[in-house]
Structures are given as structure tokens and as C-alpha cells.
Motif scaffolding. Structure first.
Motif, PDB file in Angstrom:
ATOM      1  N   ARG A   5       8.580 -15.708  18.716  1.00  0.00           N
ATOM      2  CA  ARG A   5       9.504 -15.796  17.615  1.00  0.00           C
ATOM      3  C   ARG A   5      10.634 -16.725  18.032  1.00  0.00           C
ATOM      4  N   VAL A   6      10.698 -17.873  17.338  1.00  0.00           N
ATOM      5  CA  VAL A   6      11.734 -18.843  17.667  1.00  0.00           C
ATOM      6  C   VAL A   6      12.912 -18.624  16.736  1.00  0.00           C
ATOM      7  N   LYS A   7      14.102 -18.444  17.341  1.00  0.00           N
ATOM      8  CA  LYS A   7      15.294 -18.319  16.502  1.00  0.00           C
ATOM      9  C   LYS A   7      15.917 -19.694  16.371  1.00  0.00           C
TER      10      LYS A   7
ATOM     11  N   ILE B 195      10.332 -35.568   5.790  1.00  0.00           N
ATOM     12  CA  ILE B 195      11.326 -35.702   6.853  1.00  0.00           C
ATOM     13  C   ILE B 195      10.681 -35.827   8.221  1.00  0.00           C
ATOM     14  N   LYS B 196       9.594 -35.117   8.375  1.00  0.00           N
ATOM     15  CA  LYS B 196       8.883 -35.166   9.656  1.00  0.00           C
ATOM     16  C   LYS B 196       8.379 -36.586   9.880  1.00  0.00           C
ATOM     17  N   THR B 197       8.761 -37.181  10.967  1.00  0.00           N
ATOM     18  CA  THR B 197       8.281 -38.532  11.276  1.00  0.00           C
ATOM     19  C   THR B 197       7.038 -38.432  12.142  1.00  0.00           C
TER      20      THR B 197
ATOM     21  N   PHE C 214      14.106 -17.919  11.380  1.00  0.00           N
ATOM     22  CA  PHE C 214      13.136 -17.610  12.444  1.00  0.00           C
ATOM     23  C   PHE C 214      11.833 -18.316  12.162  1.00  0.00           C
ATOM     24  N   TYR C 215      11.219 -18.790  13.207  1.00  0.00           N
ATOM     25  CA  TYR C 215       9.839 -19.279  13.090  1.00  0.00           C
ATOM     26  C   TYR C 215       8.984 -18.415  13.979  1.00  0.00           C
ATOM     27  N   SER C 216       7.867 -17.952  13.505  1.00  0.00           N
ATOM     28  CA  SER C 216       6.977 -17.250  14.427  1.00  0.00           C
ATOM     29  C   SER C 216       5.726 -18.079  14.645  1.00  0.00           C
TER      30      SER C 216
ATOM     31  N   THR D 159      23.548 -35.627  14.043  1.00  0.00           N
ATOM     32  CA  THR D 159      23.375 -36.670  15.055  1.00  0.00           C
ATOM     33  C   THR D 159      23.380 -36.024  16.426  1.00  0.00           C
ATOM     34  N   HIS D 160      22.814 -36.696  17.400  1.00  0.00           N
ATOM     35  CA  HIS D 160      23.013 -36.163  18.745  1.00  0.00           C
ATOM     36  C   HIS D 160      23.885 -37.117  19.572  1.00  0.00           C
ATOM     37  N   ASP D 161      24.457 -38.093  18.855  1.00  0.00           N
ATOM     38  CA  ASP D 161      25.318 -39.092  19.494  1.00  0.00           C
ATOM     39  C   ASP D 161      26.777 -38.703  19.267  1.00  0.00           C
TER      40      ASP D 161
ATOM     41  N   THR E 164      22.200 -30.556  21.284  1.00  0.00           N
ATOM     42  CA  THR E 164      21.063 -31.084  22.023  1.00  0.00           C
ATOM     43  C   THR E 164      19.802 -30.977  21.172  1.00  0.00           C
ATOM     44  N   SER E 165      18.765 -31.612  21.657  1.00  0.00           N
ATOM     45  CA  SER E 165      17.497 -31.571  20.931  1.00  0.00           C
ATOM     46  C   SER E 165      16.969 -30.143  20.887  1.00  0.00           C
ATOM     47  N   GLY E 166      16.543 -29.719  19.740  1.00  0.00           N
ATOM     48  CA  GLY E 166      15.999 -28.379  19.586  1.00  0.00           C
ATOM     49  C   GLY E 166      17.049 -27.315  19.349  1.00  0.00           C
ATOM     50  N   SER E 167      18.319 -27.748  19.164  1.00  0.00           N
ATOM     51  CA  SER E 167      19.379 -26.755  18.996  1.00  0.00           C
ATOM     52  C   SER E 167      19.412 -26.185  17.585  1.00  0.00           C
ATOM     53  N   GLY E 168      18.719 -26.826  16.622  1.00  0.00           N
ATOM     54  CA  GLY E 168      18.680 -26.273  15.266  1.00  0.00           C
ATOM     55  C   GLY E 168      19.434 -27.079  14.229  1.00  0.00           C
ATOM     56  N   LYS E 169      19.803 -28.305  14.582  1.00  0.00           N
ATOM     57  CA  LYS E 169      20.587 -29.137  13.649  1.00  0.00           C
ATOM     58  C   LYS E 169      19.798 -29.450  12.374  1.00  0.00           C
ATOM     59  N   SER E 170      18.569 -29.942  12.586  1.00  0.00           N
ATOM     60  CA  SER E 170      17.761 -30.324  11.408  1.00  0.00           C
ATOM     61  C   SER E 170      17.458 -29.113  10.551  1.00  0.00           C
ATOM     62  N   THR E 171      17.169 -28.002  11.225  1.00  0.00           N
ATOM     63  CA  THR E 171      16.878 -26.777  10.494  1.00  0.00           C
ATOM     64  C   THR E 171      18.037 -26.409   9.571  1.00  0.00           C
ATOM     65  N   LEU E 172      19.247 -26.506  10.100  1.00  0.00           N
ATOM     66  CA  LEU E 172      20.431 -26.164   9.310  1.00  0.00           C
ATOM     67  C   LEU E 172      20.562 -27.106   8.105  1.00  0.00           C
TER      68      LEU E 172
ATOM     69  N   ASP F 178      20.119 -36.903   8.003  1.00  0.00           N
ATOM     70  CA  ASP F 178      19.598 -36.405   9.282  1.00  0.00           C
ATOM     71  C   ASP F 178      19.359 -37.599  10.199  1.00  0.00           C
ATOM     72  N   GLU F 179      20.239 -37.755  11.160  1.00  0.00           N
ATOM     73  CA  GLU F 179      20.183 -38.892  12.084  1.00  0.00           C
ATOM     74  C   GLU F 179      19.928 -40.190  11.349  1.00  0.00           C
ATOM     75  N   PRO F 180      20.847 -40.569  10.476  1.00  0.00           N
ATOM     76  CA  PRO F 180      20.607 -41.748   9.631  1.00  0.00           C
ATOM     77  C   PRO F 180      20.549 -43.031  10.454  1.00  0.00           C
TER      78      PRO F 180
HETATM   79  N1  LIG Z   1       8.192 -25.743  11.430  1.00  0.00           N
HETATM   80  C1  LIG Z   1       8.551 -25.169  12.605  1.00  0.00           C
HETATM   81  N2  LIG Z   1       7.768 -24.223  13.147  1.00  0.00           N
HETATM   82  C2  LIG Z   1       8.109 -23.631  14.291  1.00  0.00           C
HETATM   83  N3  LIG Z   1       9.206 -23.911  14.953  1.00  0.00           N
HETATM   84  C3  LIG Z   1      10.043 -24.848  14.490  1.00  0.00           C
HETATM   85  C4  LIG Z   1       9.754 -25.530  13.269  1.00  0.00           C
HETATM   86  N4  LIG Z   1      10.750 -26.399  13.005  1.00  0.00           N
HETATM   87  C5  LIG Z   1      11.629 -26.277  14.039  1.00  0.00           C
HETATM   88  N5  LIG Z   1      11.211 -25.348  14.925  1.00  0.00           N
HETATM   89  C6  LIG Z   1      11.909 -24.937  16.111  1.00  0.00           C
HETATM   90  O1  LIG Z   1      13.236 -24.649  15.780  1.00  0.00           O
HETATM   91  C7  LIG Z   1      14.116 -25.146  16.740  1.00  0.00           C
HETATM   92  C8  LIG Z   1      15.108 -26.038  16.081  1.00  0.00           C
HETATM   93  O2  LIG Z   1      14.494 -27.205  15.652  1.00  0.00           O
HETATM   94  P1  LIG Z   1      15.281 -28.409  14.965  1.00  0.00           P
HETATM   95  O3  LIG Z   1      14.278 -29.351  14.404  1.00  0.00           O
HETATM   96  O4  LIG Z   1      16.272 -27.856  14.061  1.00  0.00           O
HETATM   97  O5  LIG Z   1      16.010 -29.084  16.221  1.00  0.00           O
HETATM   98  P2  LIG Z   1      17.004 -30.321  16.207  1.00  0.00           P
HETATM   99  O6  LIG Z   1      18.298 -29.779  16.634  1.00  0.00           O
HETATM  100  O7  LIG Z   1      16.949 -31.011  14.915  1.00  0.00           O
HETATM  101  O8  LIG Z   1      16.411 -31.228  17.372  1.00  0.00           O
HETATM  102  P3  LIG Z   1      16.318 -32.833  17.401  1.00  0.00           P
HETATM  103  O9  LIG Z   1      17.663 -33.315  17.832  1.00  0.00           O
HETATM  104  O10 LIG Z   1      15.311 -33.089  18.461  1.00  0.00           O
HETATM  105  O11 LIG Z   1      15.887 -33.274  16.098  1.00  0.00           O
HETATM  106  C9  LIG Z   1      13.262 -25.818  17.789  1.00  0.00           C
HETATM  107  O12 LIG Z   1      13.145 -24.939  18.897  1.00  0.00           O
HETATM  108  C10 LIG Z   1      11.928 -26.031  17.128  1.00  0.00           C
HETATM  109  O13 LIG Z   1      10.904 -25.858  18.078  1.00  0.00           O
END
Ligand SMILES: Nc1ncnc2c1ncn2[C@@H]1O[C@H](COP(=O)(O)OP(=O)(O)OP(=O)(O)O)[C@@H](O)[C@H]1O
Ligand SMILES: [Mg+2]
Lengths: 244, 457
Positions: A25-27, B454-456, A18-20, A207-209, A47-55, A174-176
Motif C-alpha cells: 500500500r503506497v501512501k 499526462i503519463k509520458t 493510497f495506491y495498492s 517542479t523539482h527545481d 523529491t521524485s516520488g514525493s507525491g507532487k504530481s498526485t496532488l 506539471d513540470e512545464p
Molecule cells: N498509478 C499509480 N499506481 C501506483 N502507485 C503510484 C501511481 N501513481 C503514483 N504512484 C506512487 O505514488 C507516489 C507519488 O508519485 P508522484 O507521481 O506523485 O511523484 P512525483 O512527486 O510527481 O515524482 P516525480 O518528481 O518523479 O514526478 C510514488 O511513490 C509512486 O510510486
């Protein structure tokens, strides 16, 4: 090719992040469970913002999960402190960045040798290893080029060499190929796949491709912080080629 | 990471930002120099003062005067304590004291020396052979006079200026020309000065008096040093005490010897009374103890010890103030180091993130930045020391004359003096300041999130 399915290298259980931001509160991750075996090549799409990078960042120990467990090679990495995490990365993990992230002051060999420096390996040995690694990714000639003197594709191959030189168990990417054109992307993908196969490494790539994702053995589809489906690609390789 | 790798990595990081590094180092150079030079002035002051004291009577010397023959210093109550005369017995007693290296009575004899038209009123200090030898008087030529020979002198190197021309009545100080006296030649010595004056001007009743006998003195020794140089022996004439006693007895026969006490009827005593004694103490630290013990005997004892100690303390205070002023520059330099390190960390946020992802341990990251700061301190401190020595030399050259006037010392002792230990300490201190200044930035770098890689942007 048959994977020994009984050798899990990554186990994720009930993972939340979670990010607040203010009262919001963003899940970013909303309950994720999966297991990845040694030698597997997995891609994570969504898709973008789906949480891939976070994972991915959480698997690499760059971010702390809000809840849940991540066990990598027997280590509960959600329990490690920052010092231990650095040690863990040094010993188990290689990382390939989207923006290459080579150090601009160093040439190709020195960049590849850098992670070996942190392991206290002598200069002679690490430069020799780095040079060998550069040969493997086909950059014998560019050995002494600075990052600014190389193309994006060449830089990323240096990045791949740098991730591989420490002989890690797992490589995270991450998206190499995010900054590369489609031909170069395919080149780099083939290179990664080849080396990973040869050395029986585990590769996890975001990747998103969809096309690039299809290079992997398994494809994790993510949406809104949840795994939508896991696509087993090993039996469908022929089929995938037909689709394109 | 190996120490060498850390070292080369932080050095190359400094090298990358040459100009900024140089400017920061410049600050440390100025800071170190200002402290070192300021302190060196204090050390110079102390040293030249000690040299001066040494040349004007020594640091381990105690001068003893008999209780009643000399005027009293301060303590009026001393009249109530029993006063004793400086006799051979008392001298013996002093020589038995702890830390007394040697003691010699000083028999003062006033006489007139003549050579050609030149004449000198001389106050001869007659001392024992041992004392004269142990005083280590530097001799230009000649030897220490012994008891077995006729009275023989050691002239101080400035004595020649005491000769006056009897024709013109002019001294060296009037003419600026050294009198034409052959110091190696023979002199006539007149011991009975009263008789001499009476023979010239008549006695108290105006009667003519026969001139007293003259004695030839030869083979005079000379204290080394030119007429312009000064040391504690420069203005004295020394002789052997036993030879002098023999001579005085011969000259005055049954008459009272001038300076020696007499009985009420004017008869001389059967023993010698001195009005001065010379005591050498084996160590500067015991001078006050010995001095006290001698005073307790009812004698007057003087040494430079108390005065020197209190002056040295004063100089230390001055030196601390100077050092304090100098350290302001170093504090500014430290802030500038911290600022430089902070900026470089902001610039290198991404780079730090990358090496963290690649497995560089937190301790190594901290060391990298601390070493950079320490490097700045080291280079700045080193160059600052070189500059300090240069400046110190220039100060000594330029201000040597002023210093000479101020402290009355020769030009041989400079106004600025950097002891070796000070340069060592300054270097360590500069490195230490660098590390202190780099500490917060280093901690900050260590705590940077690896995610920044990692953040670009
Ligand atoms: N440091 C942060 N603080 C607050 N919210 C964040 C933070 N990092 C990511 N998020 C949120 O978490 C969600 C997932 O982000 P993430 O970076 O994992 O997306 P992604 O799938 O990698 O997207 P992309 O394909 O654009 O890279 C997004 O809604 C983003 O706004
Ligand atoms: Mg992303």
C-alpha cells in the motif's frame, strides 16, 4: 502587490491518496491541508516520488482522492462524477503539460483553439481568439506551424496559450519546463508569471527545481506525501535573488 | 461541441489513416453489394414472374367455365353439386358481385379463314364490345368491332403463324418464313366447317355435298407486337358477340349452331349457352374472393391468384436465403469496422486523454468515434450501392438470355432488380451497422482515463 487573502479559490482538507499494488500500500498523499487564494502563484517542490504530481492531478480532478476534501471555487470536486469533472475542467481549469501534448495533426492556432471547440464556440471566433493568444506568447510568426516544426520552447508557449485561451480561473502545470533547457525554462516561466499577474489568475506549478520554484509567491515543500513547510516568498524576493 | 465540428473532426481523423480507412470501407462496400445484389435477384425473380403471369392471362382475371361442359379440376364431389349453364342470366348475376369490374360471356366459334392459298383453323372468341374495350387490348391498327357492323376480327399478333399453305401443307414453323398473308386484306370465312369438310371428303355415307357459303370479312384489327413477342392476346382472335350471334343465326338458320346445346330432338334452344366467361376483378387482392363466390354458384372458376401467391411466397423464401448468404459479408465488414476503431483508439489513447483534460465532454468523445464508424458505413454503403447498380446492370445484360429461357419472359425484364426503397434501406442499414460496430470502441474511448495524457512514455 497585496493579495486579498480572504478570497480562497482552493481549499484542501485532510487529503489522502493510497495506491495498492498487490499487498503493498503506497501512501502517495498522507494528510494534506492548505488553502490557496485567488491570484496566487504557488509552486510545489519535492523529491521524485514525493507525491507532487498526485496532488496536482487530484486538484485538477484527474484522479479521485482516497479520503478528504477538495473545494475549488465552491465545488466539492471529490464528489463529482466523471462527466461533471470534465465540465468542471472545461469551465474553471487550464492545464499545461510537461510533454506539451500538442495534437500533432494540428498547427499552432488550431491547437490553441481546440479547448474552445469543446465549448461550442464558432470556428471564426475561436481562431481569432487563438491567434490573439499566440501573439501574446510571442508566436505570431509560427502561427501555422505544426508541432514538429517548432522548438520545445515554442511548443510549450503554444501549450501556455492553449491553457490561457479559455480564460480559466486556475492553471495547473506539471513540470512545464521539464523538457526545456534552463534559459528557455526561465523565458517560459517569466512569460507565465507575467500573464498570470496581468490577468489575476491562480497558477499552481509542480517542479523539482528550487530555482524555478522561487518564481512563485508561495512554495510548498512536499516529502513522502506530506507538506513539510510552506515558504512565503512575497517578502523574500530580494533575498532570493541574492542567494543565487 | 457543434455538430459540424464533430463531423469535421471525425472525418479528418479518418482522412489521417487513409489506407486503413479505405480497406475498412472496402469491406463495407463488398458487404453492402453482396446483400443488395442477392436481394435484387429475388426481386428480379418476383418481378419477372409477375410480368410473365400478366402476359399469360393477367393477375385480375377470373376465367369462368360452365359446370358441365368442361372437365372437372380435382374436386370429384362437384358432381353432386348442382351444375348450371352459363347463360345471360348467370352472366348478369356475376356482374352484380362486389369487386367485379366487368364480365363478358365468351362465345367460341370455330371457323376456317382463307386468303389465297393460305388457310387457318380459327377459334374465334366473341365477346361484348364493353369487355373488348375494357380489356385494353393494345392495337397496332384498327378498332374494336361493334355490334352494328358485320363480323369483324381482332387478330392476335401471332395469328399469322397459324396460317398454312394449302398447296404444300407447310406452316411457319416448318419453313421459318412468314406466310404471305395480307392481314389488312379480305378473308373468306367458312362458318359451317362440317359442311366444308364433307364437301371436300364426302359425308359419312360418302355422298358429295355442296360446299357451304363463304362470307367476306374485312377491316381486321391487329394486336400490337411482333411475331416474336408474346402477350395474353397474341394467339387469340376476337370478335363482337352480338355481330357473331347475328351471323351464326344467318348461317345456320334453323339448324343447330355448333357448340350450342340442343334438345333431345336436335332442335336448338331459344337462348344462348356459353361455355366460357371472362371476369375482371378490380383488385388483385379480391381475386380469390370473387373466384370463390363464382365457384359457389356451381361454376368452374380459375385464376392465377392462388398460384401466384404461393409462388411469390416461395420466391420470398429463396430471397431470404440469398439475403442471408449476402449478409455474411456485411457481418465480416462490421467486425472489421470494430477492429479498425479499436486499433485507432489504442493509437490515440494519449490524444483522447488530452482532449479530455482540455474539457471535451464524454458524450462528445463517444459521438466522435460513433461518427467515424458511421462515416465508414455511409461511404461503404454508398459506394456499395453504386457497385450494386453496376453489377445488376451487368447481370441483366449477361444473363438476360438465360433468364428469358428460364422464365419464358422477354428480355425486357431483368434477372436482377433493385427497387428504390431497397437502396435507401441498404444505405441506412450500412450506416446502422457502422454505428453498431463502433459502439463498443466508442464506449471504450469514452472511459479512457484522462491521466493517460499526462503519463509520458
Ligand atoms: N498509478 C499509480 N499506481 C501506483 N502507485 C503510484 C501511481 N501513481 C503514483 N504512484 C506512487 O505514488 C507516489 C507519488 O508519485 P508522484 O507521481 O506523485 O511523484 P512525483 O512527486 O510527481 O515524482 P516525480 O518528481 O518523479 O514526478 C510514488 O511513490 C509512486 O510510486
Ligand atoms: Mg511527477
Amino acid at each position: 502587490m497585496s493579495e486579498p487573502k480572504s478570497d480562497p479559490v482552493i481549499q484542501v482538507k485532510d487529503l489522502y491518496k493510497f495506491y495498492s499494488i498487490g499487498s503493498n500500500r503506497v501512501k502517495a498523499l498522507n494528510g494534506v491541508d492548505f488553502t490557496i487564494n485567488r491570484g496566487e502563484f504557488c509552486s510545489i517542490v519535492g523529491t521524485s516520488g514525493s507525491g507532487k504530481s498526485t496532488l496536482l492531478n487530484m486538484l485538477a480532478g484527474l484522479e479521485k482522492p482516497s479520503k478528504g476534501q477538495i473545494v475549488i471555487s465552491g465545488h466539492h470536486i471529490e464528489r463529482l462524477n466523471e462527466n461533471q469533472l470534465v465540465k468542471f475542467r472545461r469551465e474553471h481549469v487550464g492545464f499545461i503539460f510537461q510533454s506539451f501534448n500538442l495534437l500533432p495533426t494540428m498547427n499552432a492556432v488550431e491547437n490553441v483553439a481546440l479547448p474552445l471547440t469543446f465549448r461550442g464556440i464558432s470556428k471564426k471566433t475561436r481562431l481569432a481568439k487563438a491567434a490573439k493568444m499566440l501573439d501574446l506568447v510571442g508566436l505570431k510568426k509560427q502561427r501555422f506551424h505544426k508541432p514538429t516544426q517548432m522548438s520545445g520552447g515554442q511548443q510549450q508557449r503554444v501549450g501556455v496559450a492553449r491553457a490561457l485561451v479559455v480564460q480559466p480561473e486556475i492553471i495547473f502545470a506539471d513540470e512545464p519546463t521539464g523538457n526545456l533547457d534552463s534559459n528557455t525554462s526561465a523565458e517560459v516561466m517569466n512569460l507565465m508569471k507575467k500573464i498570470v499577474r496581468e490577468q489575476n489568475l491562480t497558477l499552481i506549478m509542480v517542479t523539482h527545481d528550487n530555482h524555478l520554484a522561487s518564481f512563485a509567491d508561495r512554495i510548498f515543500h512536499i516529502r513522502d506525501g506530506k507538506i513539510l513547510k510552506i515558504e512565503d516568498n512575497t517578502n523574500k524576493e530580494v533575498l532570493n535573488d541574492e542567494e543565487i | 461541441m457543434s455538430f459540424l465540428d464533430l463531423l469535421t473532426m471525425s472525418a479528418s481523423n479518418l482522412w489521417r489513416r487513409k489506407l486503413r480507412t479505405c480497406l475498412t470501407i472496402l469491406g463495407v462496400i463488398i458487404g453492402t453489394t453482396s446483400i443488395v445484389v442477392m436481394l435484387s435477384l429475388g426481386f428480379g425473380l418476383k418481378r419477372s414472374y409477375l410480368k410473365q403471369v400478366e402476359s399469360s392471362g393477367g393477375l385480375t382475371t377470373v376465367n369462368v367455365y360452365s359446370g358441365n361442359d368442361y372437365y372437372y379440376w380435382g374436386d370429384e364431389d362437384s358432381s353432386s353439386t348442382e351444375k348450371i349453364e352459363l347463360t345471360d342470366e348467370v352472366i348478369d348475376e356475376i356482374s352484380q358481385m362486389e369487386h367485379v369490374k366487368f364480365v363478358s360471356p365468351i362465345l367460341n366459334a370455330e371457323l376456317i379463314l382463307k386468303q389465297g392459298v393460305y388457310q387457318c383453323y380459327a377459334n374465334v372468341k366473341a365477346m361484348s364490345y364493353d369487355a373488348l374495350e375494357k380489356m385494353n387490348i393494345p392495337l397496332e391498327y384498327g378498332s374494336i368491332p361493334t355490334s352494328d357492323e358485320e363480323v369483324r376480327f381482332i387478330f392476335g399478333n401471332n395469328i399469322i403463324t397459324d396460317f398454312s399453305n394449302t398447296k404444300t401443307n407447310e406452316y411457319y414453323w416448318d419453313t421459318g418464313e412468314l406466310p404471305d398473308v395480307d392481314l389488312k386484306g379480305d378473308f373468306f370465312a367458312i362458318y359451317d366447317t362440317d359442311a366444308y369438310f364433307s364437301s371436300m371428303w364426302g359425308d359419312s355415307e360418302g355422298n358429295k355435298v355442296q360446299a357451304p357459303k363463304k362470307y367476306i370479312v374485312s377491316n381486321t384489327s391487329l394486336v400490337s407486337g411482333g411475331v416474336d413477342e408474346y402477350n395474353e392476346y397474341s394467339y387469340n382472335i376476337y370478335a363482337n358477340i352480338d355481330a357473331m350471334k347475328k351471323q351464326l343465326k344467318k348461317v345456320f338458320k334453323n339448324k343447330a349452331i355448333p357448340g350450342q346445346p340442343t334438345t333431345k330432338s336436335g332442335k336448338p334452344y331459344s337462348y344462348w349457352v356459353y361455355n366460357e366467361a371472362y371476369v375482371q376483378v378490380d383488385d388483385f387482392n379480391y381475386v380469390t374472393d370473387v373466384q370463390k363466390a363464382i365457384s359457389d354458384m356451381g361454376l368452374q372458376a380459375h385464376s392465377n391468384a392462388e398460384y401466384v401467391e404461393s409462388t411469390q411466397k416461395q420466391f420470398s423464401t429463396i430471397q431470404m436465403a440469398l439475403g442471408g448468404i449476402g449478409s455474411v459479408a456485411l457481418i465480416v465488414a462490421a467486425i472489421s469496422i470494430a477492429n479498425t476503431m479499436m486499433m485507432s483508439i489504442y493509437e490515440r489513447t494519449k490524444e483522447i486523454g488530452i482532449i479530455k483534460v482540455l474539457g471535451c465532454s464524454l458524450g462528445n468523445i463517444r459521438s466522435l468515434f460513433l461518427m467515424e464508424a458511421a462515416f465508414i458505413g455511409f461511404i461503404g454503403g454508398f459506394l456499395g450501392l453504386i457497385l450494386s447498380y453496376g453489377l445488376s446492370a451487368v447481370l441483366n445484360k449477361v444473363l438476360a438470355r438465360y433468364a428469358g429461357d428460364m422464365f419464358g419472359t422477354g428480355s425486357s425484364v431483368g434477372i436482377s432488380y433493385i427497387p428504390l426503397w431497397l437502396s435507401g434501406l441498404a444505405l441506412i442499414f450500412a450506416i446502422f451497422v457502422g454505428i453498431i460496430a463502433g459502439f463498443l470502441p466508442a464506449i471504450r474511448a469514452m472511459k479512457l482515463s484522462p491521466l493517460s495524457a499526462i503519463k509520458t512514455e
